[in-house]
Design a protein around this motif. Sequence first.
Motif, PDB file in Angstrom:
ATOM      1  N   HIS A  23       0.748  -1.370   0.238  1.00 29.78           N
ATOM      2  CA  HIS A  23      -0.077   0.276  -0.233  1.00 29.78           C
ATOM      3  C   HIS A  23       0.996   1.328  -0.055  1.00 29.78           C
ATOM      4  N   LEU A  24       1.512   1.459  -1.334  1.00 31.76           N
ATOM      5  CA  LEU A  24       2.008   2.936  -1.461  1.00 31.76           C
ATOM      6  C   LEU A  24       1.237   3.849  -1.449  1.00 31.76           C
ATOM      7  N   GLY A  25       1.754   5.357  -1.424  1.00 30.78           N
ATOM      8  CA  GLY A  25       1.536   6.904  -1.245  1.00 30.78           C
ATOM      9  C   GLY A  25       1.391   7.188  -0.139  1.00 30.78           C
ATOM     10  N   PHE A  26       0.426   8.289  -0.126  1.00 31.12           N
ATOM     11  CA  PHE A  26       0.575   8.778   1.365  1.00 31.12           C
ATOM     12  C   PHE A  26       0.929   8.690   2.411  1.00 31.12           C
ATOM     13  N   ARG A  27       0.181   7.586   2.172  1.00 29.08           N
ATOM     14  CA  ARG A  27       0.028   7.032   4.284  1.00 29.08           C
ATOM     15  C   ARG A  27       1.442   6.258   4.313  1.00 29.08           C
ATOM     16  N   GLN A  28       2.437   5.713   3.524  1.00 29.06           N
ATOM     17  CA  GLN A  28       3.331   5.155   3.681  1.00 29.06           C
ATOM     18  C   GLN A  28       4.811   5.966   4.100  1.00 29.06           C
ATOM     19  N   ILE A  29       4.329   7.749   2.984  1.00 32.26           N
ATOM     20  CA  ILE A  29       5.227   8.018   3.342  1.00 32.26           C
ATOM     21  C   ILE A  29       5.204   9.205   4.507  1.00 32.26           C
ATOM     22  N   TYR A  30       4.326   9.543   4.753  1.00 34.51           N
ATOM     23  CA  TYR A  30       3.549  10.022   6.146  1.00 34.51           C
ATOM     24  C   TYR A  30       3.985   9.289   7.525  1.00 34.51           C
ATOM     25  N   GLN A  31       3.884   8.204   7.088  1.00 30.80           N
ATOM     26  CA  GLN A  31       4.428   6.988   8.800  1.00 30.80           C
ATOM     27  C   GLN A  31       6.077   6.808   8.929  1.00 30.80           C
ATOM     28  N   GLN A  32       6.547   7.152   7.262  1.00 29.65           N
ATOM     29  CA  GLN A  32       8.074   6.496   7.078  1.00 29.65           C
ATOM     30  C   GLN A  32       9.127   8.432   8.142  1.00 29.65           C
ATOM     31  N   SER A  33       8.220   9.624   7.196  1.00 32.04           N
ATOM     32  CA  SER A  33       8.375  10.923   7.585  1.00 32.04           C
ATOM     33  C   SER A  33       7.877  11.151   8.871  1.00 32.04           C
ATOM     34  N   ARG A  34       7.172  10.602   9.893  1.00 32.83           N
ATOM     35  CA  ARG A  34       7.529  10.556  11.267  1.00 32.83           C
ATOM     36  C   ARG A  34       8.680  10.764  12.187  1.00 32.83           C
ATOM     37  N   PRO A  35       8.988  11.223  13.332  1.00 33.51           N
ATOM     38  CA  PRO A  35      10.282  10.839  13.256  1.00 33.51           C
ATOM     39  C   PRO A  35       9.798   9.971  14.914  1.00 33.51           C
ATOM     40  N   LEU A  36      10.744   8.997  15.505  1.00 29.85           N
ATOM     41  CA  LEU A  36      10.822   7.781  15.859  1.00 29.85           C
ATOM     42  C   LEU A  36      10.733   7.859  17.507  1.00 29.85           C
ATOM     43  N   LYS A  37      10.104   7.816  17.876  1.00 28.18           N
ATOM     44  CA  LYS A  37       9.867   7.590  19.427  1.00 28.18           C
ATOM     45  C   LYS A  37      11.366   7.171  20.099  1.00 28.18           C
ATOM     46  N   ARG A  38      11.449   7.401  21.089  1.00 24.60           N
ATOM     47  CA  ARG A  38      12.937   6.723  21.995  1.00 24.60           C
ATOM     48  C   ARG A  38      12.099   5.407  22.567  1.00 24.60           C
ATOM     49  N   PRO A  39      12.869   4.367  22.251  1.00 29.51           N
ATOM     50  CA  PRO A  39      12.863   3.686  23.390  1.00 29.51           C
ATOM     51  C   PRO A  39      13.445   3.591  24.428  1.00 29.51           C
ATOM     52  N   ALA A  40      12.721   2.079  24.962  1.00 27.76           N
ATOM     53  CA  ALA A  40      12.830   2.285  26.790  1.00 27.76           C
ATOM     54  C   ALA A  40      14.408   2.441  26.534  1.00 27.76           C
ATOM     55  N   PHE A  41      15.247   1.103  26.004  1.00 22.55           N
ATOM     56  CA  PHE A  41      16.025   1.281  26.220  1.00 22.55           C
ATOM     57  C   PHE A  41      16.982   0.958  24.627  1.00 22.55           C
ATOM     58  N   ILE A  42      18.427   1.201  25.296  1.00 23.88           N
ATOM     59  CA  ILE A  42      19.345   1.387  23.579  1.00 23.88           C
ATOM     60  C   ILE A  42      20.721  -0.254  24.180  1.00 23.88           C
ATOM     61  N   VAL A  43      21.392  -0.382  23.093  1.00 23.68           N
ATOM     62  CA  VAL A  43      21.770  -1.735  23.223  1.00 23.68           C
ATOM     63  C   VAL A  43      22.434  -1.742  21.408  1.00 23.68           C
ATOM     64  N   ASN A  44      23.886  -1.943  21.696  1.00 21.63           N
ATOM     65  CA  ASN A  44      24.980  -1.426  20.724  1.00 21.63           C
ATOM     66  C   ASN A  44      24.805  -2.326  19.296  1.00 21.63           C
ATOM     67  N   ASP A  45      24.402  -3.319  19.599  1.00 22.38           N
ATOM     68  CA  ASP A  45      24.208  -3.955  18.716  1.00 22.38           C
ATOM     69  C   ASP A  45      23.013  -5.298  18.558  1.00 22.38           C
ATOM     70  N   MET A  46      21.616  -5.082  17.750  1.00 21.30           N
ATOM     71  CA  MET A  46      19.881  -5.797  17.935  1.00 21.30           C
ATOM     72  C   MET A  46      20.396  -7.271  17.814  1.00 21.30           C
ATOM     73  N   THR A  47      20.744  -6.821  16.944  1.00 21.81           N
ATOM     74  CA  THR A  47      20.894  -8.370  16.240  1.00 21.81           C
ATOM     75  C   THR A  47      22.326  -9.624  16.676  1.00 21.81           C
ATOM     76  N   LYS A  48      22.810  -9.466  17.694  1.00 21.52           N
ATOM     77  CA  LYS A  48      23.366 -10.220  18.263  1.00 21.52           C
ATOM     78  C   LYS A  48      23.015 -10.260  19.514  1.00 21.52           C
ATOM     79  N   THR A  49      21.712  -9.449  20.103  1.00 21.25           N
ATOM     80  CA  THR A  49      21.068  -9.498  21.803  1.00 21.25           C
ATOM     81  C   THR A  49      19.869  -9.980  21.757  1.00 21.25           C
ATOM     82  N   PHE A  50      20.317 -11.090  22.624  1.00 20.42           N
ATOM     83  CA  PHE A  50      18.888 -11.218  23.101  1.00 20.42           C
ATOM     84  C   PHE A  50      18.125 -11.677  24.456  1.00 20.42           C
TER      85      PHE A  50
END
Length: 588
Positions: A23-50
């Motif tokens: 579903h391309l178009g304005f909705r997708q562009i709008y969602q991608q343009s919104r600034p991401l909210k800060r997560p509750a915690f941050i790690v250096n490399d998510m792909t290697k974290t369990f």
Amino acid sequence: MSSNNINERLLTSTISNNSDAGHLGFRQIYQQSRPLKRPAFIVNDMTKTFIDLNKSYIYVGDNSRFQQRITWILSFQWIFYSMLVMISPIMFQSPKFECDYYNQNTYVTCQEEGVCNIINSGKGKFRIIDKDQSIASEFDLYCDKAPLVSIAQSIIFAGYFVAGLVSSWCSDRFGRRKSFLISIIIGSIATIGIGFSSNINMVMGLTFLAGFGMNGYETIILVYCSEISERRFRDISVTVLQIMWALSQVLQPTISGLVEEWRLIYIFCIGLPLLLSVALSYRYFCESPRYLASRKRYYEAREVFRFISARNNRPPYEFHLYEEIDDYNSIVTQIQDKNNIQDPQEANTSYIRPQKVFQDELQRQTNFLDLVKSKKIIKITLVMCYFWFTRYFTYFSLLFSIRNFGDELQKNFQILAIIEVLSALVSIPLKLRLTRKKAIKHSMLMMIIFSFFSAVIEIPPECRYIGSFCIAKEAVILFAIILKFAIVFFTVILMTYTSEAFPTVLRSQGQGICMIVGSIGSSLAPLAQNLEIHPLYFTTILGFFGYLLTLSLDENQNMDDFIQENQQQQQKQDIPLQVINPNNNAPQ
């Protein structure tokens, strides 16, 4: 170990039907343009974290956009589900009669007792003036057929009983999402069918089927709400559903006043809205990540977390689940401290104990018998079943006792409905402030006191007429209002506590057995109205023993996913030891 063990290529994403891919178009562009909210915690490399499931829910956002949308859809459905169950006293209210005692074609308003006298004596005539406005009026459920009213009102709870057995099995076998979609379809179609019934037997059969479908839906949804997010959402969502349940009762007298024919109410005011809402559930609901993880479908669980994270405008979820660590390494090593070695000859030797992180036992299909294989689970099951029986019996005993408060049936019904809405609103801050155990204890104490006073005070016959006033009637209504608050507060706490008390692999079975026992209480409530003793006396006794049981409750801090006692027992089994000599670092 290679990640090929996950077999990601063979797995189908749970959210393929729910995502916005393509579903391309304005909705997708709008969602991608919104600034991401800060997560509750941050790690250096998510792909290697369990991380575990609880941390995953925290990362993707608790009580955010995704969860709020789920809550609103469920709230819409809950209104009509409540109407199906709670409108029963209005749908089965006694016919309004006019009698001609002397065959002079002069009719006057009369009660059912006068009609029964005319039928038994064969003298005089009578007529029903609201033939299409209630089921009792259309199918002549008065005098000798009056007991059918209680049976017909109880039959929906017989459907509850069967649903408790079937829905929990379906939930574990086919998943939460598919099971509650099937349940609500069955319930809504059966409700529409009630409106086309040609006799009372057909009404009761379809009512049973509607109760079967909608209680299966309720059982699974309560489990789903507990598994789709963290603690705060569980607290709020269940309370919001209770508010919607009560709000529906506020609207019911108005709806029954505008739509007088009972058939139209079942078809257009309950059945069709429920059936149409299935499209929303199909579109926006995804599978429970806890359910997927409990079935070792980890890739799908991670896909659901990615979907929720995107919906809640959080950074992409790229973690691995702690539960799937054995797919990357079949064993983990636990180094045993030499100070804990009992043999002094081996005091200078380090031990490494290989053990599987998750046993194959945890992947097997569970059933109701697993509720009696652990002392902890047995205790939880028995206490929760007692609470659910008490909850349903008390709630519906008060509902069907409304007719004992005087002839102002719809007025008293609406008063208690408004009180239920206010009680559910007040319970939100109380629920967030009080511990589960303390909240259940306080609500039980209130149920004991005010159910007793509501039953012990008798309303004189002259006070039962519409517009009459006497202190006894007003006092009973006041105590009933406080009792309603206690029941609602107890309900919102119990709904959350029950789902938290059972581990994920047994949650649907635990909720199902509670619904089965609760349905017995619901079925007995209308039948208890025919006894000489006031049914609220039974509530007083149930509340007393329930208060004693609260003393044995544990506080629910975190939700378990597996049967902990079984897991510990597996870990205690003897496993061959690999010995490492600290001098040459070579295994012996």
